[in-house]
Design a protein around this motif. Sequence first.
Motif, mmCIF file in Angstrom:
data_model
loop_
_atom_site.group_PDB
_atom_site.id
_atom_site.type_symbol
_atom_site.label_atom_id
_atom_site.label_comp_id
_atom_site.label_asym_id
_atom_site.label_seq_id
_atom_site.Cartn_x
_atom_site.Cartn_y
_atom_site.Cartn_z
ATOM 1 N N PRO A 30 45.188 -31.709 34.330
ATOM 2 C CA PRO A 30 45.487 -33.109 34.663
ATOM 3 C C PRO A 30 44.948 -34.086 33.634
ATOM 4 C CG PRO A 30 43.647 -32.322 35.958
ATOM 5 C CD PRO A 30 44.148 -31.136 35.196
ATOM 6 N N MET A 31 45.306 -35.339 33.809
ATOM 7 C CA MET A 31 44.865 -36.396 32.908
ATOM 8 C C MET A 31 44.302 -37.550 33.737
ATOM 9 S SD MET A 31 47.106 -38.226 29.891
ATOM 10 C CE MET A 31 47.036 -36.830 28.769
ATOM 11 N N LEU A 32 43.165 -38.075 33.297
ATOM 12 C CA LEU A 32 42.510 -39.204 33.967
ATOM 13 C C LEU A 32 42.551 -40.424 33.068
ATOM 14 C CD1 LEU A 32 40.666 -40.261 36.336
ATOM 15 C CD2 LEU A 32 38.727 -39.590 34.894
ATOM 16 N N LEU A 89 42.896 -42.068 27.908
ATOM 17 C CA LEU A 89 43.467 -41.004 28.714
ATOM 18 C C LEU A 89 42.735 -39.700 28.418
ATOM 19 C CD1 LEU A 89 47.215 -41.910 28.148
ATOM 20 C CD2 LEU A 89 45.851 -42.377 30.194
ATOM 21 N N LEU A 90 42.042 -39.178 29.408
ATOM 22 C CA LEU A 90 41.243 -37.974 29.229
ATOM 23 C C LEU A 90 41.980 -36.757 29.781
ATOM 24 C CD1 LEU A 90 37.723 -39.323 30.302
ATOM 25 C CD2 LEU A 90 38.699 -39.187 27.989
ATOM 26 N N LYS A 91 42.274 -35.818 28.917
ATOM 27 C CA LYS A 91 42.926 -34.565 29.314
ATOM 28 C C LYS A 91 41.832 -33.610 29.796
ATOM 29 C CE LYS A 91 46.646 -31.708 28.861
ATOM 30 N NZ LYS A 91 47.441 -31.484 30.062
ATOM 31 N N ASN A 106 39.288 -27.904 33.404
ATOM 32 C CA ASN A 106 39.948 -27.280 34.542
ATOM 33 C C ASN A 106 40.569 -25.923 34.208
ATOM 34 O OD1 ASN A 106 39.302 -29.654 35.879
ATOM 35 N ND2 ASN A 106 41.263 -29.792 36.916
ATOM 36 N N ASN A 107 40.534 -25.531 32.944
ATOM 37 C CA ASN A 107 40.991 -24.191 32.587
ATOM 38 C C ASN A 107 40.044 -23.160 33.199
ATOM 39 O OD1 ASN A 107 43.387 -24.550 30.889
ATOM 40 N ND2 ASN A 107 42.012 -25.574 29.459
ATOM 41 N N GLU A 153 52.289 -30.889 26.987
ATOM 42 C CA GLU A 153 51.794 -31.433 28.253
ATOM 43 C C GLU A 153 51.425 -32.908 28.102
ATOM 44 O OE1 GLU A 153 48.579 -28.965 29.661
ATOM 45 O OE2 GLU A 153 49.736 -27.140 29.279
ATOM 46 N N VAL A 154 50.727 -33.248 27.012
ATOM 47 C CA VAL A 154 50.321 -34.632 26.771
ATOM 48 C C VAL A 154 51.539 -35.536 26.621
ATOM 49 C CG1 VAL A 154 49.265 -36.172 25.069
ATOM 50 C CG2 VAL A 154 48.060 -34.110 25.794
#
Length: 330
Positions: A14-16, A28-30, A34-35, A162-163
């Motif tokens: 996800p991205m925050l 925007l923090l990827k 979470n991997n 993804e980004v």
Amino acid sequence: MIFEKVTDLIGNTPMLGIPVPAKNSMLLLKIEKNNPGGSMKDRMARNMIVEMLRTGRIKPGGIVVESSSGNTGIGLAIAAIEFGLQFIAVVDHHAAPDKVAVMRALGTDIRYVKGDYKEDEVAVVERQRLAAELAEQLPGAVFMNQSDNPANAGGYADFVQEVIAQTHGRVDAFVGCVGTGGSMTGIARGLKAHNAKTTSIAVEPAGSIIFGQPGHPYYQSGTGTPKGDTVGLVLDYSCIDKGVQVSDSQAFETARYIAKRTGLMVGGSTGGAIYKALEFIHSGVISGNVVSVVADGGEKYLHTVYNEDWLRERELLNPAVSANLKRWLN
């Protein structure tokens, strides 16, 4: 979906978004923590093994050997399980104990380098020498050599896609840590192929030699190239618009600030990238959608980055950093 193996969980992180209202921008923090192995290195670790198997450089049941400060080692340990390989990780005293414990739990054979090294000195040269030596001595063994392995950078192709999807195609700048250069090269190349105007900024620790500055010891783990080592062949300077340094105190204070402000615990090197991203947004060097990476989580650094006594003993506390962050974000 129900997946069949742990490596299927790699990616689609996800991205925050953290607004920077005064500059009409968004950081925007990827969330690569979470991997399954807890870091972005899961992507490249599996890709390196896949390429070794595809080209026949390693056979089923073979031995993977790599020098690692921890995150790449964890990723390789997970991928080795998937493909039925043995894994030997060569580490030094700079590796976070929790990372070493995770590798051991995954069945990794841990080898520590010998020598009298300072606490803030990274023994990368000796790690790589020992890893290469072990690979030569052991039948069926291969040294991954992530610093010079093209499959390192190639492991971030999915990250880029993804980004692009998550930002609806608008990435104005990317700010990332640079160590071996694999992630920086793979991501910057991919984003510039999508939009040549995307600005790429690479962040190394103060004391690293990647951008020609004098080398000296530093505490940031898993990033930079220490004095005495050579910059990896995988690093492509041509895709980097600006190379900058960040101090240990700036990196660690930022990690702690982000945890208290957002509830998201990030690793020390990630704190450094966030600090420089916000600094450049504030100064007007970059704006719009600025992407950075939570390369790993702060949970791996509870005894160092998030331990105030540890920081105080090493004179790494700097209230001015938090003051800057508060000003930039408010």
